[in-house]
Enzyme design. Structure first.
Site, short mmCIF file in Angstrom:
data_model
loop_
_atom_site.label_atom_id
_atom_site.label_comp_id
_atom_site.label_asym_id
_atom_site.label_seq_id
_atom_site.Cartn_x
_atom_site.Cartn_y
_atom_site.Cartn_z
N ASP A 204 0.94 -1.18 -0.23
CA ASP A 204 -0.07 0.14 0.09
C ASP A 204 1.31 1.24 0.40
O ASP A 204 2.11 0.79 -0.13
CB ASP A 204 -0.65 0.34 1.26
CG ASP A 204 -0.62 0.37 2.54
OD1 ASP A 204 1.12 0.26 2.42
OD2 ASP A 204 -0.58 0.13 3.82
N ASP A 206 1.71 4.42 2.14
CA ASP A 206 1.06 5.22 3.71
C ASP A 206 2.05 6.83 3.54
O ASP A 206 2.64 7.26 3.25
CB ASP A 206 1.36 4.66 4.18
CG ASP A 206 1.52 2.95 5.24
OD1 ASP A 206 0.58 2.68 5.18
OD2 ASP A 206 2.47 2.50 4.22
N ASP A 312 -3.26 4.23 2.20
CA ASP A 312 -3.94 4.86 3.59
C ASP A 312 -3.29 5.96 4.67
O ASP A 312 -2.17 6.83 4.10
CB ASP A 312 -3.27 3.83 5.13
CG ASP A 312 -3.45 2.41 5.94
OD1 ASP A 312 -4.71 2.52 4.51
OD2 ASP A 312 -2.80 2.15 6.36
P1 DGT Z 1 4.15 -2.50 2.96
O1 DGT Z 1 3.40 -3.51 3.04
O2 DGT Z 1 4.76 -2.62 2.11
O3 DGT Z 1 2.96 -1.60 3.01
O4 DGT Z 1 5.07 -2.23 3.95
P2 DGT Z 1 4.82 -1.40 5.19
O5 DGT Z 1 5.80 -1.53 5.79
O6 DGT Z 1 4.63 0.19 4.52
O7 DGT Z 1 3.94 -1.62 6.16
P3 DGT Z 1 1.96 -0.90 6.85
O8 DGT Z 1 1.78 -0.51 5.36
O9 DGT Z 1 1.50 -1.71 6.99
O10 DGT Z 1 2.41 -0.14 7.88
C1 DGT Z 1 3.67 0.91 8.10
C2 DGT Z 1 4.08 1.21 8.85
O11 DGT Z 1 2.77 2.20 9.94
C3 DGT Z 1 4.19 -0.54 9.61
O12 DGT Z 1 5.04 -0.87 9.85
C4 DGT Z 1 3.36 0.20 11.12
C5 DGT Z 1 2.44 1.45 10.99
N1 DGT Z 1 1.57 0.72 11.37
C6 DGT Z 1 0.62 -0.12 10.25
N2 DGT Z 1 -1.28 0.09 11.38
C7 DGT Z 1 -1.08 0.58 11.72
C8 DGT Z 1 -2.24 0.87 12.57
O13 DGT Z 1 -3.22 0.71 12.65
N3 DGT Z 1 -1.77 1.50 14.06
C9 DGT Z 1 -0.27 2.07 14.32
N4 DGT Z 1 -0.12 3.07 15.60
N5 DGT Z 1 0.92 1.88 13.49
C10 DGT Z 1 0.35 1.38 12.39
MG MG Z 2 2.90 0.28 3.41
#
Ligand code: DGT
Ligand code: MG
Length: 388
Positions: A204, A206, A312
């Protein structure tokens, strides 16, 4: 005197937030295998085991060289007996029988496919699996009642399971920037998540949104969403309001894992760059109706002029921005270990909103990520080295 460690890694620390973990590392064969076991444990709702395998994988990502033999792992923390057995087998035989069995298992394959549906978590997937569902299309054909997120998840399943590129993330960034400036001039947007850590792709995109003047950001999200919807740029959205209140006697216990920011889970409709006629004669000028295509299994040849992308959006008051930025940059294990470090080693409570010191019974007020690391007694780790 110093204990004698393996020659390779004299001093890897036990918390991911104490280590530098680059994106590129040298032990992908081992970390991929441990990730399968971590996922499988998660599918069995065994969080302790899942975290243990993730920790073992994360520590291998921080090693400066490839592991060739078990002695290379002397002194390396976070490796439980189970992880060590798996590593040993892979080093000796090239594969792990346990991992291969998991990969072949009906349960793992079905849980993987079902949890890949946006809006479907482990609990729902597990219930569906026990009711006999195996594939995303089974969820459509089974007559189960699906919520809006799940309907969108099935409708855009293929796109949402195609990695988002950095170029696509940047295109979305331009749209979000335009939307935010239109409804609140002076507001600032920051790309967070994996892309801030330097990942070339993600599941996704962010974004964190704030305004330099405290309070100006209130109520921003519904306006941004309206602006985007009016232009047909959203295929799905669910907005949560801000519910964070700072208690004078410290954060609520046990601390909530989900944060309380104004937040929008969305699916964007991203126009694909126009292909030149020589490359894709049939793709140019072909206007596709929005409800085209079957929900599942659209073939590449049917690919329309746009792609569904998970986005997000999070709005933070500027006073909480440093915490939000640190909390939303990840990785998830890095975040988990930051909070664990704060609680276990410093008697502090860290969230995406605040840092509370239980020894002094007061909130600390750092203004940057660097200050948060300093208050936690940690060396600053830049985003590109938080890929635990
Ligand atoms: P990806 O799978 O390529 O999108 O990898 P990331 O690291 O961008 O993972 P993602 O998008 O699930 O989440 C980004 C970061 O935001 C993750 O390392 C922890 C945080 N995060 C995600 N969801 C929540 C939430 O509901 N609350 C809080 N406090 N942090 C969150
Ligand atoms: Mg992400």
């Amino acid at each position: 005197t110093e204990p004698s460690h393996g020659a390779m890694v004299p001093t890897l620390k036990g918390y991911a937030c104490q280590r530098r973990t680059p994106l590129q590392h040298h032990n992908a064969l081992l970390t991929d295998a441990l990730l399968v076991l971590a996922e499988n444990a998660e599918f069995c709702e065994d969080e302790g085991r899942s975290v243990a395998f993730r920790r073992a994988g994360a520590v291998l990502k921080a090693l400066p060289q490839a592991v060739h033999k078990m002695e290379d792992l002397q002194g390396v923390p976070c490796l439980g007996g189970h992880s060590q057995r798996v590593i040993k087998e892979i080093l000796e035989d090239g594969t792990s029988r346990e991992v291969e069995m998991v990969l072949q298992s009906e349960q793992y394959q079905a849980m993987k496919a079902l949890t890949n549906i946006f809006g479907v978590g482990v609990k729902t997937a597990d219930r569906w699996f026990r009711e006999g569902l195996r594939l995303p299309s089974d969820a459509l054909n089974s007559g189960h009642k699906l919520n809006h997120a799940q309907q969108a998840g099935l409708q855009y399943y293929d796109d949402l399971n195609t990695p988002v590129t950095k170029a696509e993330a940047d295109s979305i960034g331009q749209i979000v920037e335009e939307a935010v400036q239109a409804v609140l001039p002076g507001a600032e947007i920051t790309l967070t998540g994996g892309f801030r850590r330097g990942k070339p792709t993600g599941h996704d995109v962010d974004f964190l949104i704030t305004h330099p003047e405290e309070g100006k950001e209130e109520g921003l999200m519904p306006k941004v969403v309206s602006w985007l919807e009016a232009r047909g740029l959203l295929l799905y959205q669910k907005t949560n309001i801000n519910s964070y209140l700072e208690a004078t006697d410290g954060p609520a216990r046990p601390p909530h894992n989900m944060d309380r920011f104004e937040r929008c889970f969305s699916i964007f409709r991203l126009e694909r760059p126009r292909a030149s006629p020589e490359q894709h004669p049939q793709a140019v000028g072909e206007e596709q109706p929005q409800e085209r295509g079957s929900p599942l299994g659209r073939r590449a040849s049917e690919s329309p002029g746009w792609k569904a992308v998970r986005v997000d959006l999070v709005v933070s008051p500027v006073s909480q921005f440093a915490f939000a930025l640190l909390g939303w940059t990840g990785s998830q294990l890095f975040e988990r270990d930051l909070r664990r470090w704060a609680g276990q080693e410093k008697r502090m409570s860290l969230s995406s909103h605040a840092l509370y010191d239980s020894t002094q019974n007061r909130y600390l007020r750092p203004c940057s990520e660097a200050e948060i690391f300093a208050l936690l007694g940690l060396e600053f780790i830049p985003p590109s080295e938080r890929n635990a």
